[in-house]
Design an enzyme around this catalytic site. Sequence first.
Site, PDB file in Angstrom:
ATOM      1  N   CYS A  37      -6.334  65.543  13.120  1.00 23.03           N
ATOM      2  CA  CYS A  37      -5.653  64.649  12.500  1.00 23.03           C
ATOM      3  C   CYS A  37      -4.486  65.686  13.619  1.00 23.03           C
ATOM      4  O   CYS A  37      -3.768  66.658  12.229  1.00 23.03           O
ATOM      5  CB  CYS A  37      -5.414  64.145  11.419  1.00 23.03           C
ATOM      6  SG  CYS A  37      -4.081  63.706  10.880  1.00 23.03           S
ATOM      7  N   CYS A  40      -1.292  64.791  10.926  1.00 22.13           N
ATOM      8  CA  CYS A  40      -1.900  66.315   9.411  1.00 22.13           C
ATOM      9  C   CYS A  40      -1.415  67.512   9.924  1.00 22.13           C
ATOM     10  O   CYS A  40      -0.844  68.804   9.042  1.00 22.13           O
ATOM     11  CB  CYS A  40      -3.640  65.703   8.815  1.00 22.13           C
ATOM     12  SG  CYS A  40      -4.161  64.966   8.814  1.00 22.13           S
TER      13      CYS A  40
END
Length: 286
Positions: A37, A40
């Site tokens: 991700c 993230c």
Amino acid sequence: MADSPFIVEVTAENFEEVVIQGSAEHLVLVDFWADWCAPCKMLLPVLSKLADEFNGQFVLAKVNSDQQQSLAQQYAVRSLPTVKFFKNGEIVDEFMGAQSEGQIRAMLDQHIIRESDHLHQQAMALQSEGKTDEAISLLEQANEIDPGRTVIIADLAGLLLQQGDLEKAETLIQSLPDSEKEKPEIASLLANLEFAQAADKLPDVSELEKTMAGDENNLQARYQYAMLKINAGDYETGMQQLLEIMKRDRKFEDDLGRKTLLKVFDMLGDDPVAAKYRRQMFNLLY
């Protein structure tokens, strides 16, 4: 980052201890993330910085959603990153996606009472009693121990403007990020500062009144008079004069009457007086 006492890797085995039980003592931010991700990876350094800066006022609990799928399912994580705020074992706030540091700070401020908050409250109570110098002193202390908080800087700069300390007020306001300066309360302070700086260099009111009495078409004197009145808080008289300048000569100093009225409107925000003169300006224009 990995060595921070305020950042913890959380699994199903220690979630109860770190998050549920821990949130009875302090705020816990649970960051659901994954290696693949990209947002993230953008968010984590911001959260880690804040966790260290807040020095234990909240704990950052990192949950790898790929490895801890049962936790992700239990807490209905639909996208990554997802950050959930826990207090007393309950979710009290959350956000999804990479947020700016300023946005996260604003959310933290809703859930964490800091020493600077107590000083801020005391300062504003003193100000309501007319003890401005004491209020400024407390706000300066709050800004020193917790620098960069917009709400404290705004109130401190506002009191400094009232006291005529324009240089210190300007330094404080200019220390804020550009994104904060766009907020209505800061835009209002900037407009207030501009009027105060302009008024500081002008002739006194009585001298300008004599000039206007001798020559009602002296728009420079009329403009300066308006600036002094606005700076003194007599907004209606100031705006009346700016409207009069518009009526007499829209081309004066490149439509200075209208442009200055717009700055006054910014400064006054939702004040009914501003709405009244905004309508009058609109009628004059159209």
